[in-house]
Design a protein around this motif. Structure first.
Motif, PDB file in Angstrom:
ATOM      1  N   MET A 114     -20.130  -0.482 -25.959  1.00  0.00           N
ATOM      2  CA  MET A 114     -20.187   0.055 -27.100  1.00  0.00           C
ATOM      3  C   MET A 114     -19.723  -0.608 -28.102  1.00  0.00           C
ATOM      4  SD  MET A 114     -21.820   2.966 -26.351  1.00  0.00           S
ATOM      5  CE  MET A 114     -22.476   4.593 -27.798  1.00  0.00           C
ATOM      6  N   PRO A 115     -20.097  -1.912 -27.547  1.00  0.00           N
ATOM      7  CA  PRO A 115     -20.227  -3.196 -29.090  1.00  0.00           C
ATOM      8  C   PRO A 115     -20.278  -2.580 -30.871  1.00  0.00           C
ATOM      9  CG  PRO A 115     -21.659  -3.624 -27.692  1.00  0.00           C
ATOM     10  CD  PRO A 115     -21.541  -2.591 -26.672  1.00  0.00           C
ATOM     11  N   PRO A 116     -19.425  -3.079 -31.659  1.00  0.00           N
ATOM     12  CA  PRO A 116     -18.776  -4.628 -31.234  1.00  0.00           C
ATOM     13  C   PRO A 116     -17.420  -3.881 -31.505  1.00  0.00           C
ATOM     14  CG  PRO A 116     -19.077  -4.149 -33.501  1.00  0.00           C
ATOM     15  CD  PRO A 116     -20.271  -3.253 -33.390  1.00  0.00           C
ATOM     16  N   GLU A 117     -16.905  -2.265 -31.569  1.00  0.00           N
ATOM     17  CA  GLU A 117     -15.698  -1.873 -31.400  1.00  0.00           C
ATOM     18  C   GLU A 117     -15.775  -0.571 -30.147  1.00  0.00           C
ATOM     19  OE1 GLU A 117     -14.284  -1.359 -35.965  1.00  0.00           O
ATOM     20  OE2 GLU A 117     -14.571  -3.577 -36.040  1.00  0.00           O
ATOM     21  N   ASP A 118     -16.298  -0.100 -30.188  1.00  0.00           N
ATOM     22  CA  ASP A 118     -15.968   1.121 -29.018  1.00  0.00           C
ATOM     23  C   ASP A 118     -16.342   1.319 -27.868  1.00  0.00           C
ATOM     24  OD1 ASP A 118     -15.200   3.703 -29.011  1.00  0.00           O
ATOM     25  OD2 ASP A 118     -17.055   4.509 -29.108  1.00  0.00           O
ATOM     26  N   PHE A 119     -14.722   0.444 -27.112  1.00  0.00           N
ATOM     27  CA  PHE A 119     -15.013   0.608 -25.334  1.00  0.00           C
ATOM     28  C   PHE A 119     -13.895   1.894 -24.925  1.00  0.00           C
ATOM     29  CE2 PHE A 119     -15.643  -3.344 -27.790  1.00  0.00           C
ATOM     30  CZ  PHE A 119     -16.658  -3.518 -27.424  1.00  0.00           C
ATOM     31  N   PRO A 120     -14.320   2.827 -24.754  1.00  0.00           N
ATOM     32  CA  PRO A 120     -12.993   4.094 -24.378  1.00  0.00           C
ATOM     33  C   PRO A 120     -13.330   3.672 -22.716  1.00  0.00           C
ATOM     34  CG  PRO A 120     -15.653   4.976 -24.402  1.00  0.00           C
ATOM     35  CD  PRO A 120     -15.248   3.654 -25.593  1.00  0.00           C
ATOM     36  N   LEU A 121     -11.969   4.393 -22.578  1.00  0.00           N
ATOM     37  CA  LEU A 121     -11.691   3.852 -21.120  1.00  0.00           C
ATOM     38  C   LEU A 121     -12.060   5.248 -20.567  1.00  0.00           C
ATOM     39  CD1 LEU A 121      -8.736   1.239 -21.439  1.00  0.00           C
ATOM     40  CD2 LEU A 121     -10.924   0.812 -20.049  1.00  0.00           C
ATOM     41  N   TYR A 122     -11.860   5.320 -18.910  1.00  0.00           N
ATOM     42  CA  TYR A 122     -11.636   6.623 -18.770  1.00  0.00           C
ATOM     43  C   TYR A 122     -10.719   6.851 -17.222  1.00  0.00           C
ATOM     44  CZ  TYR A 122     -15.234   8.508 -21.979  1.00  0.00           C
ATOM     45  OH  TYR A 122     -15.930   8.093 -23.296  1.00  0.00           O
ATOM     46  N   PHE A 123     -10.030   7.135 -17.102  1.00  0.00           N
ATOM     47  CA  PHE A 123      -8.883   6.714 -16.012  1.00  0.00           C
ATOM     48  C   PHE A 123      -9.184   7.947 -14.840  1.00  0.00           C
ATOM     49  CE2 PHE A 123      -6.871   4.882 -19.533  1.00  0.00           C
ATOM     50  CZ  PHE A 123      -6.507   3.508 -18.974  1.00  0.00           C
ATOM     51  N   TYR A 124      -9.383   7.425 -13.873  1.00  0.00           N
ATOM     52  CA  TYR A 124      -9.754   8.747 -13.244  1.00  0.00           C
ATOM     53  C   TYR A 124      -8.581   7.853 -11.040  1.00  0.00           C
ATOM     54  CZ  TYR A 124     -14.255  10.245 -14.757  1.00  0.00           C
ATOM     55  OH  TYR A 124     -14.744  10.340 -15.495  1.00  0.00           O
ATOM     56  N   GLY A 125      -8.028   8.985 -10.762  1.00  0.00           N
ATOM     57  CA  GLY A 125      -6.582   8.581  -9.752  1.00  0.00           C
ATOM     58  C   GLY A 125      -5.448   8.266 -10.213  1.00  0.00           C
ATOM     59  N   ARG A 126      -4.795   8.592 -11.779  1.00  0.00           N
ATOM     60  CA  ARG A 126      -4.328   7.811 -11.772  1.00  0.00           C
ATOM     61  C   ARG A 126      -3.137   9.028 -12.639  1.00  0.00           C
ATOM     62  NH1 ARG A 126      -1.689   3.893 -12.966  1.00  0.00           N
ATOM     63  NH2 ARG A 126      -2.627   2.233 -12.325  1.00  0.00           N
ATOM     64  N   ARG A 186       0.935  -1.642   0.582  1.00  0.00           N
ATOM     65  CA  ARG A 186       0.132  -0.449   0.183  1.00  0.00           C
ATOM     66  C   ARG A 186       0.842   1.680   0.147  1.00  0.00           C
ATOM     67  NH1 ARG A 186      -5.542  -0.631   2.387  1.00  0.00           N
ATOM     68  NH2 ARG A 186      -6.554  -2.700   2.602  1.00  0.00           N
ATOM     69  N   VAL A 187       0.903   2.088  -0.741  1.00  0.00           N
ATOM     70  CA  VAL A 187       0.815   3.950  -0.758  1.00  0.00           C
ATOM     71  C   VAL A 187       0.053   4.741   0.247  1.00  0.00           C
ATOM     72  CG1 VAL A 187       2.541   5.605  -2.321  1.00  0.00           C
ATOM     73  CG2 VAL A 187       2.176   2.916  -2.728  1.00  0.00           C
ATOM     74  N   PRO A 188       0.458   5.017   1.353  1.00  0.00           N
ATOM     75  CA  PRO A 188      -0.346   5.952   2.089  1.00  0.00           C
ATOM     76  C   PRO A 188      -0.377   7.647   1.355  1.00  0.00           C
ATOM     77  CG  PRO A 188       1.850   4.525   3.569  1.00  0.00           C
ATOM     78  CD  PRO A 188       1.905   4.740   2.300  1.00  0.00           C
ATOM     79  N   GLY A 189      -2.093   7.936   1.598  1.00  0.00           N
ATOM     80  CA  GLY A 189      -1.745   9.273   0.895  1.00  0.00           C
ATOM     81  C   GLY A 189      -1.771   8.928  -0.205  1.00  0.00           C
ATOM     82  N   LEU A 190      -2.355   8.156  -0.961  1.00  0.00           N
ATOM     83  CA  LEU A 190      -2.440   8.098  -2.366  1.00  0.00           C
ATOM     84  C   LEU A 190      -3.787   6.703  -2.539  1.00  0.00           C
ATOM     85  CD1 LEU A 190       0.869   7.546  -5.135  1.00  0.00           C
ATOM     86  CD2 LEU A 190      -1.044   9.542  -4.151  1.00  0.00           C
ATOM     87  N   GLN A 191      -4.658   7.344  -3.684  1.00  0.00           N
ATOM     88  CA  GLN A 191      -6.250   6.511  -3.529  1.00  0.00           C
ATOM     89  C   GLN A 191      -5.993   5.338  -5.318  1.00  0.00           C
ATOM     90  OE1 GLN A 191      -8.814   9.534  -4.328  1.00  0.00           O
ATOM     91  NE2 GLN A 191      -9.528   9.806  -2.672  1.00  0.00           N
ATOM     92  N   THR A 192      -6.197   4.474  -4.178  1.00  0.00           N
ATOM     93  CA  THR A 192      -6.269   3.294  -5.693  1.00  0.00           C
ATOM     94  C   THR A 192      -7.366   3.630  -6.839  1.00  0.00           C
ATOM     95  OG1 THR A 192      -6.434   1.825  -3.569  1.00  0.00           O
ATOM     96  CG2 THR A 192      -7.019   1.075  -6.191  1.00  0.00           C
ATOM     97  N   PRO A 193      -6.758   3.662  -7.768  1.00  0.00           N
ATOM     98  CA  PRO A 193      -7.050   4.501  -9.404  1.00  0.00           C
ATOM     99  C   PRO A 193      -8.590   2.778  -9.376  1.00  0.00           C
ATOM    100  CG  PRO A 193      -4.608   3.961  -9.576  1.00  0.00           C
ATOM    101  CD  PRO A 193      -5.283   2.617  -8.324  1.00  0.00           C
ATOM    102  N   VAL A 194      -9.740   4.148 -10.429  1.00  0.00           N
ATOM    103  CA  VAL A 194     -10.894   3.784 -10.303  1.00  0.00           C
ATOM    104  C   VAL A 194     -10.963   3.525 -12.062  1.00  0.00           C
ATOM    105  CG1 VAL A 194     -12.819   3.704 -10.615  1.00  0.00           C
ATOM    106  CG2 VAL A 194     -11.586   3.438  -8.866  1.00  0.00           C
ATOM    107  N   THR A 195     -11.177   2.577 -12.785  1.00  0.00           N
ATOM    108  CA  THR A 195     -11.362   2.719 -14.980  1.00  0.00           C
ATOM    109  C   THR A 195     -12.505   2.490 -15.185  1.00  0.00           C
ATOM    110  OG1 THR A 195      -8.710   2.706 -15.107  1.00  0.00           O
ATOM    111  CG2 THR A 195     -10.782   2.624 -16.971  1.00  0.00           C
ATOM    112  N   PHE A 196     -13.283   4.094 -15.289  1.00  0.00           N
ATOM    113  CA  PHE A 196     -14.830   3.985 -15.955  1.00  0.00           C
ATOM    114  C   PHE A 196     -14.729   2.804 -17.852  1.00  0.00           C
ATOM    115  CE2 PHE A 196     -15.428   6.133 -11.912  1.00  0.00           C
ATOM    116  CZ  PHE A 196     -17.145   5.723 -11.513  1.00  0.00           C
TER     117      PHE A 196
END
Length: 332
Positions: free
Chosen positions: A97-109, A83-93
């Motif tokens: 949108m099949p068949p080819e569109d799966f956009p990623l949104y990175f939070y906490g990175r 664990r790293v004190p002071g940092l949050q575990t990242p969340v990825t949304f």
């Protein structure tokens, strides 16, 4: 204990919508899963009966605790997770949108994340040296101190000292949002390639690593850099693997795509299993292709990694070679 597969790098909580085919802002409910490419590869290999572990770091928070429980659930050894004190575990949304569109949104990175805080002095030298497959990704090279730790790990694992049943794999996983430029990524990759026995990437990822060109040209450049097996994903045409004496192309395994994000990680875990089983290269690719296809036909990544029986059933259904029980080496 010697691991069959030891991965290093990214981990996150993946948040996937239960509503398929709509923009993220219109989704009403979500599910959460363990994520992060090298971590997913460890999960995938564990599903094939392999002893796996991951070197990574998490936030000192409830999401970190959740990821620890998930690693235990999937039988992935987490002795190298801290664990790293002071940092949050990242969340990825992700939007589905099949068949080819799966956009990623990175939070906490940004500006940094716990798994970019892996430090050289914390590496378990014996575990890295003894594991049968050591797996890293280009993403781990994109920020310090992780980049230096990755390079040090590869220097520890000298190609000259590997046994015939040991492999060092670099997933060319290039994500532009984590880099200043393609050139910066190429310079980092060049430091690691001399230590790598297997490199895996699609056309864009290979172009970042060794320059634009045909799949064969890119594979040849990887081999010239010292890689022993160059794997170039060909999209709708399947995947090619090339050594100094062999060129193999595995046709895709068609499925109805639900979420394509985990296919590459499922491919990676199955590829590791095939390598460690000593199968012919063509059989390794077919098995890995089928494993990736199964996950692409499902919603989740880690939770939906297939078992050998599921992969073999799909291979048989599609008229592909199914590994016989006597040829599959299962770890004691």
């Amino acid at each position: 204990m010697t691991h069959d597969v030891l991965t290093i790098g990214r981990i996150s909580v993946d948040v996937y919508p239960n509503d398929i085919g709509v923009p993220l802002g219109e989704v009403n409910s979500f599910g959460k899963y363990l994520g992060g490419s090298p971590t997913n590869v460890a999960v995938a290999a564990a599903r094939h009966g392999r002893r796996t572990a991951v070197i990574t770091r998490i936030g000192d928070d409830e999401f970190g605790s959740y990821l620890e429980r998930e690693l235990d659930k999937f039988n992935v050894d987490r002795r190298h997770v801290s664990r790293v004190p002071g940092l949050q575990t990242p969340v990825t949304f992700c939007a589905i949108m099949p068949p080819e569109d799966f956009p990623l949104y990175f939070y906490g990175r940004f500006p940094t994340a716990p798994d970019w805080k892996i430090a050289t002095e914390e590496l378990d030298v014996d575990a890295i040296r003894s594991t049968r497959i050591f797996w890293s990704t280009v993403t781990g090279l994109s920020q310090e101190p992780s980049a230096s730790a990755h390079i040090a790990a590869h220097e520890i694992r000298s190609r000259d000292t590997l046994r015939p049943d040991q492999f060092t794999v670099l997933d060319l996983d290039y994500r532009p949002m984590f880099w200043e430029s393609e050139e910066a990524a190429r310079l980092q990759v060049a430091k690691i390639l001399p230590h790598v026995t297997v490199a895996i990437g699609n056309d864009k990822e290979c172009a970042v690593a060794v320059g634009e060109g045909t799949p064969d040209e890119q594979a040849d450049r990887l081999l010239a850099a010292g890689v022993e097996i160059a794997v170039v994903k060909l999209g709708a045409e399947g995947v090619m693997a090339k050594t100094r004496t062999e060129r193999v192309v595995s046709a895709p395994v068609p499925v109805q795509t639900v979420n394509g994000l985990g296919a590459g990680d499922s491919f990676g875990g199955a590829f590791c299993h095939g390598l460690l089983s000593g199968w012919p290269l063509e059989q390794v690719l077919d098995y890995a292709n089928a494993s990736g296809a199964i996950v692409a036909s499902r919603l989740a990544c880690s939770d939906d990694m297939p078992t050998p029986s599921e992969v073999n059933a799909l291979l048989a259904e599609r008229g592909r070679t199914v590994p016989g029980p006597a040829t599959i080496e299962v770890s004691p």
